[in-house]
Design an enzyme around this catalytic site. Sequence first.
Site, short mmCIF file in Angstrom:
data_model
loop_
_atom_site.label_atom_id
_atom_site.label_comp_id
_atom_site.label_asym_id
_atom_site.label_seq_id
_atom_site.Cartn_x
_atom_site.Cartn_y
_atom_site.Cartn_z
N ALA A 1 0.88 -1.17 0.00
CA ALA A 1 0.00 0.00 0.00
C ALA A 1 0.91 1.22 0.00
O ALA A 1 1.71 1.40 0.92
CB ALA A 1 -0.91 0.01 1.22
N SER A 2 0.81 2.03 -1.03
CA SER A 2 1.70 3.19 -1.15
C SER A 2 1.41 4.24 -0.09
O SER A 2 0.35 4.23 0.54
CB SER A 2 1.56 3.82 -2.54
OG SER A 2 1.94 2.91 -3.55
#
Length: 359
Positions: free
Chosen positions: A76-77
Amino acid sequence: MTSDWAVPFAAVPRAAFLPERMWVWDIETQATELHDRRADLAAWTRAAHRDAPIVTQWDDGRHTGPAAGKLATSSASMPSVVLSMLRDLDVVDGARVLEIGTGTGWNAGLLCARLGDANVVTVEVDAQVAATARTALGRAGWRPEVICGDGAAGHRDRAPFDRVIATAGVRRVPYAWVEQTRPGGVVLAPWGTHYSNQEALVRLTVSEDGTASGPFLRAVEFMTLRGQRLDWERFSGHVPDHYESIPAVRGTDATLGELAGLAQRFACGLRMPRCAQVVNGHRVWLFDMDSTSWTLAEFPEEGAPLVRQSGSRRLWDEVLGVLDWWEREGSPEPHHFGLTVTPDGQSAWLGDAADAWTV
């Protein structure tokens, strides 16, 4: 945050898409820290809301146990990165978007909240990751089309798209993405070379003639599209066991910082095709991808490096030439460069697309 994205970010919380066990990346320590929701809900929740990247899968799903795996393969950025990329995508109401790299599904959920489920298609190569994302999206009330497949092929059945956004780094922009984007549409992707893991976000506008061109926006770093990863084992036979017996010469006064700098590595990747670099402490290795040529530069605390080279491609000479060119051009940063993609390949340019070279 602009008003068009404030509502989607409020409606689609990141935490709803994160697994119970996740590894949060600490930029300062360059290490990951495990957070388990079942063991410490409060700490997990704080981590979920940090502006930090979170690894959600290691080693293509083969990893087990609490320790970090060898290779991060889904994540998840950082929320700030997600927001900035969505702003760069510059969507309008009713725009049709193809996302490459579903991951947790959070980015697709944000696009659905902004554009509606029917306008979002997302492609994920990993079957388990795709299934988990589809479940998380449905639980949150969003139902885009989630495809399990090779993102490099895009999704021709729903083309043309107004926008294509990739959340995985590429070494070559798949031409299918350009073909499946309408003229005037945009392809947004993290792009880099095999020279290093340094990438820059490129924003390509598709033309009527089937080409796409545009500037790099800023430096980023993403996991590479699975089909374009570099297999480092290919260099296992480059360096002989007795390499230290190869005579070393004193190089010029190039510093380790010059070889390892963000802008320098990006420029070297653009100007030194088919070359890979590894920085390991005070050592810099260079490998040719098409022969067994290699270079090792060892940097003492003071003075010029000791350089060993082997093979027909003199990589140390090349890198010094690129650094000299880079300085003569005014030490350009990644955002000073641009990229053009055609059916025949891709080329980079500095300032003027007419003066492009193949990459």
